[in-house]
Write a protein that holds these residues in place. Structure first.
Motif, mmCIF file in Angstrom:
data_model
loop_
_atom_site.group_PDB
_atom_site.id
_atom_site.type_symbol
_atom_site.label_atom_id
_atom_site.label_comp_id
_atom_site.label_asym_id
_atom_site.label_seq_id
_atom_site.Cartn_x
_atom_site.Cartn_y
_atom_site.Cartn_z
ATOM 1 N N ARG A 233 36.919 42.216 39.982
ATOM 2 C CA ARG A 233 37.630 41.446 38.949
ATOM 3 C C ARG A 233 38.974 40.918 39.433
ATOM 4 O O ARG A 233 39.322 39.777 39.169
ATOM 5 C CB ARG A 233 37.874 42.336 37.732
ATOM 6 N N ALA A 234 39.718 41.774 40.157
ATOM 7 C CA ALA A 234 41.046 41.349 40.621
ATOM 8 C C ALA A 234 40.919 40.248 41.673
ATOM 9 O O ALA A 234 41.697 39.288 41.674
ATOM 10 C CB ALA A 234 41.814 42.538 41.179
ATOM 11 N N SER A 235 39.931 40.370 42.548
ATOM 12 C CA SER A 235 39.733 39.340 43.578
ATOM 13 C C SER A 235 39.397 38.017 42.920
ATOM 14 O O SER A 235 39.874 36.962 43.322
ATOM 15 C CB SER A 235 38.588 39.705 44.520
ATOM 16 N N ARG A 236 38.577 38.097 41.899
ATOM 17 C CA ARG A 236 38.108 36.885 41.230
ATOM 18 C C ARG A 236 39.254 36.183 40.507
ATOM 19 O O ARG A 236 39.309 34.970 40.460
ATOM 20 C CB ARG A 236 36.996 37.254 40.241
ATOM 21 N N SER A 237 40.166 36.970 39.944
ATOM 22 C CA SER A 237 41.236 36.336 39.169
ATOM 23 C C SER A 237 42.507 36.130 40.000
ATOM 24 O O SER A 237 43.341 35.300 39.645
ATOM 25 C CB SER A 237 41.546 37.166 37.922
ATOM 26 N N GLY A 238 42.622 36.860 41.120
ATOM 27 C CA GLY A 238 43.867 36.778 41.900
ATOM 28 C C GLY A 238 43.961 35.509 42.721
ATOM 29 O O GLY A 238 42.958 34.899 43.071
ATOM 30 N N LYS A 239 45.196 35.138 43.027
ATOM 31 C CA LYS A 239 45.436 33.893 43.771
ATOM 32 C C LYS A 239 44.815 33.915 45.162
ATOM 33 O O LYS A 239 44.276 32.936 45.640
ATOM 34 C CB LYS A 239 46.950 33.699 43.937
#
Ligand code: PRP
Ligand code: ZN
Length: 292
Positions: free
Chosen positions: A192-198
């Motif tokens: 999830r963090a990879s998908r939403s992170g810059k």
């Protein structure tokens, strides 16, 4: 696990087993260049800042959830069983299987309700328990690590809950399916963090676009045929693609060539109908990639 290189995206895929070959083929179709020799754990893409990790499929959902890797190709069955907190990006159209409850042919059990008080061996204890509970059945779930199909003959269990793909394992062990718990196929999942992170999102989006290109191309064929001009309306009705077909005049003024993209799943049926309305010399070609 080696320390993460923050500049390289990580994708996990199955090291060996049902999904391994298809996963590699898919990534190559998406334009990733890499080696798979010597069963290495990590393979570095030559043309992208991407590392591929070849793992046991059972570990992939949690590795994606925990951010050990950014993306994973894995059976939805495992994602659901682990209840992994990941984002499912796309179904991949391979690795089809079902999770089924089966009993020995000689057993008197023919309905899930009859499993009340009996033992069910499975490598999918959570989904199995949820399914039985929803049916109002209290059974003893026996979680095991593998070779579920032999447990009834060892008198370890009265029934099993296991993956079925071709059905040959059930047949070889004289087991009969009595219920389907889940239908599954391979999916692409993201942390999830990879998908939403810059840092990663742009690259993940690029990969998803390429993935859709490969999947769309797979679902379609390029068809070329000759037909009498008079048959054009009927041919167009059969093809009825998203786009207008290309119609090219031939030396014989009564004839034309028609080129079009058609859905593969109706492909035989379409060929037969095209022939029936007067088409001849029908050529069907695979589309390697497609960007609409
Ligand atoms: C599954 C399942 C059966 C077999 C069924 O295991 O546990 O053994 O496949 O397939 P069939 O219907 O084609 O005979 P799998 O090979 O996926 O291994 P894993 O679950 O241990 O990863
Ligand atoms: Zn496995």
């Amino acid at each position: 696990m080696t320390k993460r290189d923050a500049t390289r995206l990580r994708i996990a895929l199955q090291k060996e087993g049902r999904l391994a070959e298809w996963s590699v083929e898919l990534l190559r179709g998406m334009g990733l260049e890499f080696e798979t020799y010597k069963r290495r754990l990590i393979s570095r893409c030559r043309n992208f800042d991407i590392d591929l990790l070849f793992l046991r499929d059972d570990d992939i959902p949690e590795y994606v959830q925990d951010g050990v890797v950014d993306l994973g190709i894995v059976g939805n069955n495992l994602v659901q069983e682990c209840a992994a907190e990941v984002e499912t990006l796309a179904p991949l159209g391979f690795g089809y299987c079902t999770l089924q409850i089966a009993v020995p042919e000689a057993s008197a059990v023919r309905d899930v309700k009859q499993l009340q008080g009996l033992r069910v061996a499975t490598t999918y204890p959570k989904m199995c328990a949820r399914f039985l509970q929803a049916k109002g059945v209290t059974a003893e779930i026996i979680p095991i690590m593998g070779s579920v199909e032999i447990t009834p003959s060892l008198d370890v269990a009265d029934a099993i809950c296991d993956l079925v793909s071709t059905g040959s394992t059930l047949e070889m062990h004289n087991l009969l399916s009595i219920a389907t718990v889940m239908e599954s196929e391979a999916v692409l999942v993201a942390n999830r963090a990879s998908r939403s992170g810059k840092a990663w999102n742009g690259r993940i989006t690029q990969l998803i676009d390429r993935l859709h290109g490969v999947l769309q191309a797979r679902a379609k064929k390029y068809v070329m045929l000759n037909a009498p001009s008079a048959a054009i309306p009927e041919i167009r009705a059969v093809i009825s693609g998203r786009k207008s077909p290309t119609i090219v005049p031939l030396a014989d003024p009564a004839m034309v060539a028609v080129h079009a993209v058609v859905e593969e799943d109706l492909f035989w049926e379409k060929m037969e109908r095209l022939k029936a309305v007067g088409a001849s010399d029908i050529l069907v070609m695979t589309i390697e990639k497609m960007i609409a």
